[in-house]
Design a protein around this motif. Structure first.
Motif, PDB file in Angstrom:
ATOM      1  N   TYR A  33       0.773  -1.191  -0.083  1.00  4.81           N
ATOM      2  CA  TYR A  33       0.100   0.027  -0.035  1.00  4.81           C
ATOM      3  C   TYR A  33       0.931   1.155   0.053  1.00  4.81           C
ATOM      4  O   TYR A  33       0.673   2.168  -0.644  1.00  4.81           O
ATOM      5  CB  TYR A  33      -0.789  -0.031   1.151  1.00  4.81           C
ATOM      6  CG  TYR A  33      -1.812   1.336   1.343  1.00  4.81           C
ATOM      7  CD1 TYR A  33      -2.402   1.718   0.425  1.00  4.81           C
ATOM      8  CD2 TYR A  33      -1.366   2.159   2.388  1.00  4.81           C
ATOM      9  CE1 TYR A  33      -3.327   2.974   0.637  1.00  4.81           C
ATOM     10  CE2 TYR A  33      -1.928   3.316   2.716  1.00  4.81           C
ATOM     11  CZ  TYR A  33      -2.877   3.795   1.522  1.00  4.81           C
ATOM     12  OH  TYR A  33      -3.411   5.265   1.792  1.00  4.81           O
ATOM     13  N   ILE A  34       1.807   1.364   0.785  1.00  2.29           N
ATOM     14  CA  ILE A  34       2.978   2.441   0.776  1.00  2.29           C
ATOM     15  C   ILE A  34       3.298   2.842  -0.404  1.00  2.29           C
ATOM     16  O   ILE A  34       3.225   4.008  -0.965  1.00  2.29           O
ATOM     17  CB  ILE A  34       4.077   2.475   1.908  1.00  2.29           C
ATOM     18  CG1 ILE A  34       3.380   2.116   3.382  1.00  2.29           C
ATOM     19  CG2 ILE A  34       4.738   3.556   1.845  1.00  2.29           C
ATOM     20  CD1 ILE A  34       2.435   3.403   3.691  1.00  2.29           C
ATOM     21  N   GLY A  35       3.758   1.965  -1.182  1.00  2.00           N
ATOM     22  CA  GLY A  35       4.168   2.096  -2.660  1.00  2.00           C
ATOM     23  C   GLY A  35       3.345   2.746  -3.516  1.00  2.00           C
ATOM     24  O   GLY A  35       3.429   3.580  -4.457  1.00  2.00           O
ATOM     25  N   TRP A  36       1.991   1.997  -3.482  1.00  3.15           N
ATOM     26  CA  TRP A  36       0.839   2.510  -4.084  1.00  3.15           C
ATOM     27  C   TRP A  36       0.369   3.988  -3.764  1.00  3.15           C
ATOM     28  O   TRP A  36       0.104   4.655  -4.669  1.00  3.15           O
ATOM     29  CB  TRP A  36      -0.398   1.439  -3.963  1.00  3.15           C
ATOM     30  CG  TRP A  36      -0.221   0.107  -4.547  1.00  3.15           C
ATOM     31  CD1 TRP A  36       0.663  -0.182  -5.383  1.00  3.15           C
ATOM     32  CD2 TRP A  36      -0.872  -0.997  -3.971  1.00  3.15           C
ATOM     33  NE1 TRP A  36       0.573  -1.593  -5.492  1.00  3.15           N
ATOM     34  CE2 TRP A  36      -0.588  -1.945  -4.728  1.00  3.15           C
ATOM     35  CE3 TRP A  36      -1.771  -1.297  -3.020  1.00  3.15           C
ATOM     36  CZ2 TRP A  36      -0.992  -3.384  -4.468  1.00  3.15           C
ATOM     37  CZ3 TRP A  36      -2.370  -2.532  -2.797  1.00  3.15           C
ATOM     38  CH2 TRP A  36      -1.858  -3.488  -3.507  1.00  3.15           C
ATOM     39  N   ALA A  39       2.663   6.403  -5.231  1.00  2.00           N
ATOM     40  CA  ALA A  39       2.682   6.606  -6.629  1.00  2.00           C
ATOM     41  C   ALA A  39       1.462   7.484  -6.761  1.00  2.00           C
ATOM     42  O   ALA A  39       1.552   8.395  -7.800  1.00  2.00           O
ATOM     43  CB  ALA A  39       2.454   5.234  -7.225  1.00  2.00           C
ATOM     44  N   ASP A  40       0.455   7.322  -6.194  1.00  2.00           N
ATOM     45  CA  ASP A  40      -0.960   8.058  -6.078  1.00  2.00           C
ATOM     46  C   ASP A  40      -0.455   9.767  -5.981  1.00  2.00           C
ATOM     47  O   ASP A  40      -1.036  10.629  -6.619  1.00  2.00           O
ATOM     48  CB  ASP A  40      -1.861   7.603  -5.209  1.00  2.00           C
ATOM     49  CG  ASP A  40      -2.764   6.551  -6.075  1.00  2.00           C
ATOM     50  OD1 ASP A  40      -2.490   6.134  -7.167  1.00  2.00           O
ATOM     51  OD2 ASP A  40      -3.385   5.670  -5.211  1.00  2.00           O
ATOM     52  N   LEU A  41       0.330   9.994  -4.961  1.00  2.00           N
ATOM     53  CA  LEU A  41       0.930  11.235  -4.431  1.00  2.00           C
ATOM     54  C   LEU A  41       1.595  11.827  -5.523  1.00  2.00           C
ATOM     55  O   LEU A  41       1.461  13.117  -6.012  1.00  2.00           O
ATOM     56  CB  LEU A  41       1.497  11.183  -3.159  1.00  2.00           C
ATOM     57  CG  LEU A  41       0.754  10.977  -1.739  1.00  2.00           C
ATOM     58  CD1 LEU A  41       1.498  10.622  -0.831  1.00  2.00           C
ATOM     59  CD2 LEU A  41      -0.293  12.027  -1.798  1.00  2.00           C
ATOM     60  N   LYS A  42       2.386  11.024  -6.532  1.00  2.00           N
ATOM     61  CA  LYS A  42       3.147  11.538  -7.468  1.00  2.00           C
ATOM     62  C   LYS A  42       2.037  11.976  -8.734  1.00  2.00           C
ATOM     63  O   LYS A  42       2.347  13.018  -9.319  1.00  2.00           O
ATOM     64  CB  LYS A  42       4.065  10.642  -8.144  1.00  2.00           C
ATOM     65  CG  LYS A  42       5.457  10.580  -7.073  1.00  2.00           C
ATOM     66  CD  LYS A  42       6.471   9.482  -7.648  1.00  2.00           C
ATOM     67  CE  LYS A  42       7.327   9.111  -6.921  1.00  2.00           C
ATOM     68  NZ  LYS A  42       8.460   8.137  -7.299  1.00  2.00           N
ATOM     69  N   ARG A  43       1.023  11.241  -8.819  1.00  2.00           N
ATOM     70  CA  ARG A  43       0.112  11.514 -10.019  1.00  2.00           C
ATOM     71  C   ARG A  43      -0.815  12.677  -9.525  1.00  2.00           C
ATOM     72  O   ARG A  43      -0.943  13.334 -10.412  1.00  2.00           O
ATOM     73  CB  ARG A  43      -1.129  10.199  -9.786  1.00  2.00           C
ATOM     74  CG  ARG A  43      -0.569   9.088 -10.719  1.00  2.00           C
ATOM     75  CD  ARG A  43      -1.479   8.043 -10.748  1.00  2.00           C
ATOM     76  NE  ARG A  43      -2.773   8.424 -10.987  1.00  2.00           N
ATOM     77  CZ  ARG A  43      -3.985   8.076 -10.335  1.00  2.00           C
ATOM     78  NH1 ARG A  43      -3.748   7.070  -9.246  1.00  2.00           N
ATOM     79  NH2 ARG A  43      -5.022   8.515 -10.614  1.00  2.00           N
ATOM     80  N   LEU A  44      -0.908  12.954  -7.919  1.00  2.00           N
ATOM     81  CA  LEU A  44      -1.737  14.120  -7.520  1.00  2.00           C
ATOM     82  C   LEU A  44      -0.531  15.380  -7.904  1.00  2.00           C
ATOM     83  O   LEU A  44      -1.357  16.161  -8.342  1.00  2.00           O
ATOM     84  CB  LEU A  44      -1.873  13.773  -6.066  1.00  2.00           C
ATOM     85  CG  LEU A  44      -2.831  14.887  -5.408  1.00  2.00           C
ATOM     86  CD1 LEU A  44      -3.937  15.012  -5.931  1.00  2.00           C
ATOM     87  CD2 LEU A  44      -2.770  14.796  -3.804  1.00  2.00           C
ATOM     88  N   VAL A 118       1.513   9.287   5.503  1.00  2.00           N
ATOM     89  CA  VAL A 118       2.020   8.107   4.724  1.00  2.00           C
ATOM     90  C   VAL A 118       3.686   7.923   5.362  1.00  2.00           C
ATOM     91  O   VAL A 118       4.042   6.687   5.410  1.00  2.00           O
ATOM     92  CB  VAL A 118       2.067   8.246   3.131  1.00  2.00           C
ATOM     93  CG1 VAL A 118       2.658   7.286   2.461  1.00  2.00           C
ATOM     94  CG2 VAL A 118       0.414   8.403   2.858  1.00  2.00           C
ATOM     95  N   ASP A 119       4.386   9.051   5.181  1.00  2.00           N
ATOM     96  CA  ASP A 119       5.758   8.981   5.274  1.00  2.00           C
ATOM     97  C   ASP A 119       6.073   8.399   6.832  1.00  2.00           C
ATOM     98  O   ASP A 119       6.909   7.811   7.051  1.00  2.00           O
ATOM     99  CB  ASP A 119       6.605  10.227   5.426  1.00  2.00           C
ATOM    100  CG  ASP A 119       6.698  10.830   3.811  1.00  2.00           C
ATOM    101  OD1 ASP A 119       6.230   9.863   3.033  1.00  2.00           O
ATOM    102  OD2 ASP A 119       7.090  11.907   3.533  1.00  2.00           O
ATOM    103  N   ASN A 120       5.201   8.791   7.777  1.00  2.00           N
ATOM    104  CA  ASN A 120       5.279   8.522   9.244  1.00  2.00           C
ATOM    105  C   ASN A 120       4.367   7.054   9.606  1.00  2.00           C
ATOM    106  O   ASN A 120       4.557   6.764  10.832  1.00  2.00           O
ATOM    107  CB  ASN A 120       5.025   9.427  10.083  1.00  2.00           C
ATOM    108  CG  ASN A 120       5.993  10.708  10.011  1.00  2.00           C
ATOM    109  OD1 ASN A 120       7.020  10.225  10.275  1.00  2.00           O
ATOM    110  ND2 ASN A 120       5.551  11.668   9.312  1.00  2.00           N
TER     111      ASN A 120
END
Length: 146
Positions: A33-36, A39-44, A118-120
């Motif tokens: 999930y963290i990877g997904w 990736a969604d945050l990059k899309r955002l 997410v990072d934490n």
């Protein structure tokens, strides 16, 4: 008539096994999930960049769509605060489209909050801190439309 909670009932056992298997599958995907979500945050980020400097509804709708994806996955993997922040971002973007007025700093604040969670690896609601984050985002969004 079979009692409702008869543990010897094959249907009850099959259902319980299916639920346990589903829970195990979700637990196995939690690490991914963290990877997904990253990736969604990059899309955002990309959708926000495309929407910079304007109130184009289609470009803002792309921001909404990614935030909606993020919102939808958070709770599944125990990141309830991700879901709540994503929901607030969706509401803000909807209102920005409706009013044809957007404050990129408000969107940035939502994204920063998502990244912090997410990072934490902050799962659940995060107690008072989570409530404070949500209240701050709600207040900032409301002020931006005042």
């Amino acid at each position: 008539m079979t009692p409702k909670h008869d543990l010897k009932n094959p249907d009850h056992i099959a259902f319980g096994t299916a639920v346990a298997n589903a829970q195990a599958a979700v637990a196995g995907l939690s690490d991914q999930y963290i990877g997904w979500v990253n990736a969604d945050l990059k899309r955002l980020d990309a959708a926000i960049s495309a929407a910079q400097g304007g109130t184009d509804a289609d470009k803002l709708r792309a921001v909404y769509d990614v935030a909606h994806d993020i919102k939808g996955q958070g709770s599944t993997f125990g990141y309830l605060l991700v879901t709540d922040i994503g929901q607030l971002l969706c509401r803000y973007v909807d209102e920005a489209i409706r009013r044809k007025k957007v404050d990129v700093d408000i969107i940035a604040a939502h994204v920063a909050a998502l990244r912090t969670v997410v990072d934490n690896r902050i799962q659940g609601q995060a107690g008072e801190l989570g409530a404070e984050i949500l209240d701050t985002l709600r207040s900032a969004a409301a002020k931006s439309f005042a």
